[in-house]
Write an enzyme that holds these catalytic residues in place. Structure first.
Site, mmCIF file in Angstrom:
data_model
loop_
_atom_site.group_PDB
_atom_site.id
_atom_site.type_symbol
_atom_site.label_atom_id
_atom_site.label_comp_id
_atom_site.label_asym_id
_atom_site.label_seq_id
_atom_site.Cartn_x
_atom_site.Cartn_y
_atom_site.Cartn_z
ATOM 1 N N ASP A 185 0.850 -1.179 0.000
ATOM 2 C CA ASP A 185 0.000 0.000 0.000
ATOM 3 C C ASP A 185 0.887 1.231 0.000
ATOM 4 O O ASP A 185 1.865 1.312 0.750
ATOM 5 C CB ASP A 185 -0.905 -0.004 1.247
ATOM 6 C CG ASP A 185 -1.850 1.193 1.247
ATOM 7 O OD1 ASP A 185 -2.441 1.470 0.186
ATOM 8 O OD2 ASP A 185 -1.981 1.845 2.291
ATOM 9 N N GLU A 275 -1.446 -1.224 -5.986
ATOM 10 C CA GLU A 275 -2.552 -0.433 -6.480
ATOM 11 C C GLU A 275 -2.066 0.403 -7.654
ATOM 12 O O GLU A 275 -0.979 0.966 -7.589
ATOM 13 C CB GLU A 275 -3.005 0.509 -5.367
ATOM 14 C CG GLU A 275 -4.435 0.346 -4.973
ATOM 15 C CD GLU A 275 -4.739 1.190 -3.743
ATOM 16 O OE1 GLU A 275 -5.910 1.438 -3.518
ATOM 17 O OE2 GLU A 275 -3.809 1.587 -3.006
ATOM 18 N N CYS A 329 -12.964 -3.797 5.226
ATOM 19 C CA CYS A 329 -12.372 -4.516 6.355
ATOM 20 C C CYS A 329 -11.705 -5.774 5.802
ATOM 21 O O CYS A 329 -12.346 -6.567 5.109
ATOM 22 C CB CYS A 329 -13.459 -4.894 7.366
ATOM 23 S SG CYS A 329 -12.861 -6.062 8.616
ATOM 24 N N CYS A 332 -13.720 -9.070 7.540
ATOM 25 C CA CYS A 332 -15.073 -9.512 7.204
ATOM 26 C C CYS A 332 -15.573 -8.963 5.876
ATOM 27 O O CYS A 332 -16.612 -9.392 5.379
ATOM 28 C CB CYS A 332 -16.047 -9.145 8.331
ATOM 29 S SG CYS A 332 -16.368 -7.370 8.420
ATOM 30 N N CYS A 347 -13.390 -2.256 13.103
ATOM 31 C CA CYS A 347 -14.589 -2.812 12.486
ATOM 32 C C CYS A 347 -15.459 -3.473 13.562
ATOM 33 O O CYS A 347 -14.956 -3.928 14.594
ATOM 34 C CB CYS A 347 -14.197 -3.829 11.418
ATOM 35 S SG CYS A 347 -15.601 -4.550 10.568
ATOM 36 N N CYS A 349 -16.688 -6.221 13.430
ATOM 37 C CA CYS A 349 -16.369 -7.654 13.542
ATOM 38 C C CYS A 349 -15.273 -7.908 14.577
ATOM 39 O O CYS A 349 -14.964 -9.046 14.897
ATOM 40 C CB CYS A 349 -15.967 -8.221 12.193
ATOM 41 S SG CYS A 349 -14.316 -7.751 11.665
ATOM 42 N N ASP A 356 -3.119 1.474 6.990
ATOM 43 C CA ASP A 356 -2.288 1.134 5.829
ATOM 44 C C ASP A 356 -2.069 -0.376 5.725
ATOM 45 O O ASP A 356 -2.063 -0.939 4.633
ATOM 46 C CB ASP A 356 -0.928 1.832 5.912
ATOM 47 C CG ASP A 356 -1.048 3.349 5.783
ATOM 48 O OD1 ASP A 356 -2.044 3.807 5.168
ATOM 49 O OD2 ASP A 356 -0.163 4.064 6.294
HETATM 50 ZN ZN LIG Z 1 -14.777 -6.472 9.760
#
Ligand SMILES: [Zn+2]
Length: 374
Positions: A185, A275, A329, A332, A347, A349, A356
């Site tokens: 990244d 990317e 995320c 999840c 998150c 989850c 990053d």
């Molecule tokens: Zn998540």
């Protein structure tokens, strides 16, 4: 041993252009002289005599002015042309060697003898009898590549190129282990964060030199001549030289570092996912300031990485620039927008991770998905 040729655009000085033209002309002359002597010899004796360029150097003094290896290569090429003409096994027949007219392609080849041909300071190509020719080094050889020869050519539009032939040991890795994957990244204040949590940054001396540069630039601004309409004083010019030297030093250092980092990654990993970058949108998004974005050489880093992986038979995977790597995320797959100030991705989850690092893992997973689709 494997070979690879890289063709560089070069910008010779007027004197160098004259010398190139002379060498092209001498190569053509020697080719035609040798060919004509071979034909005459055959007519007289029934055999093609061996001829060498040295034979003509007394009659045509100007042959001594040019690179003797260029002439030696003409002899080799003529011999090859003969051999292929008389080779009965060859399916594709070449015709009998022809005389070269002025309209023939302008080029000559010289060989590297212990550094007589070299890439210097990332912006020149050194040649025997010619010296340093300004060049755009868009691609760098690996450290262990050896220069075998260089071919200078002039195109019809008047532009000059030097194609360098490198020799190296090829190590091709068969990509089977899909666990040897990394995602990168982009980091505007460094270089990258990888999906294992390692940060790639510019060399530590890089920052120190930037401080030094700022100091010398401040000094420069105090010298007579720094203001508009002021006559530049000797002290100003002296200081300017100093500043420019640091500039050059920094850019060489950065290049060396990008080279080193990209080689490390290309050696270590079989699949590298990155990317696609849109520098303009990145600075608009406010990923640090625009200067840092353009200055840290990430674009160059990616192109080095791409060819180094290709050379090793490995994978370089670019994912779409619209892929929301920083919003997903990595655990999840749910999606949310982070503000620029939020450095941690949290998150529902349960995932709590550096933003990053989270993005780098997403990039890796998306890259692997693309590789499977392809
Ligand atoms: Zn998540």
């Amino acid at each position: 041993m494997a070979n690879k040729a890289i063709k560089y655009r070069v910008y010779p000085t007027t004197e160098q252009e004259v010398m190139f033209a002379k060498t092209f002309g001498c190569c053509r002359k020697v080719w035609n002289l040798m060919l004509s002597d071979k034909i005459d010899g055959y007519k007289a004796t029934g055999k093609f005599p061996t001829v060498t360029p040295a034979k003509y150097k007394n009659d045509y003094h100007y042959l001594r002015e040019v690179d003797s290896l260029a002439l030696a290569n003409v002899q080799m090429n003529l011999q090859k042309a003969y051999k292929s003409f008389f080779d009965k096994k060859r399916k594709k027949k070449n015709g009998f060697p022809k005389f070269k007219s002025r309209k023939a392609r302008n080029s000559y080849t010289t060989n590297n003898q212990k550094g007589t041909v070299a890439i210097i300071e990332n912006k020149y190509i050194k040649l025997p009898k010619i010296g340093k020719v300004k060049a755009v080094i868009h691609r760098f050889p690996e450290e262990d590549w050896i220069i075998k020869s260089a071919t200078v050519s002039k195109e019809r539009d008047g532009s000059f190129y030097i194609s360098i032939l490198f020799e190296f040991d090829r190590i091709i890795t068969k990509v089977t282990k899909s666990d040897n994957v990394i995602g990168l990244d982009y980091k505007s204040d460094g270089l990258y964060m990888d999906s294992d949590g390692n940060i790639g940054s510019n060399h530590k001396y890089y920052r120190e030199n930037h401080k030094k540069l700022a100091k010398e630039q401040r000094k420069l601004s105090r010298k007579v001549g720094s203001k508009k309409n002021q006559t530049k004083s000797n002290n100003y010019l002296k200081q300017l030289k100093k500043v420019n030297k640091i500039h050059r030093h920094i850019s060489n250092q950065r290049l060396d570092n990008l080279h080193k980092k990209s080689t490390e990654i290309a050696n270590q990993y079989d699949i590298v996912c990155v990317e696609s970058l849109n520098m303009k949108s990145m600075s608009n998004k406010g990923f640090g300031n625009g200067k840092a974005t353009l200055d840290n050489g990430y674009g160059m880093f990616l192109s080095m990485l791409e060819y180094k992986l290709n050379d090793r038979g490995k994978y370089f995977i670019k994912i779409d620039k619209w892929y929301p790597s920083s919003q997903l995320c990595s655990c999840c797959g749910s999606r949310k927008k982070l503000t620029l100030q939020e450095r941690i991705y949290k998150c529902n989850c349960g995932l709590t991770m550096d933003r990053d690092l989270n993005a780098a893992i997403n990039i890796k997973n998306e890259g692997l998905r693309l590789l499977e689709v392809a």
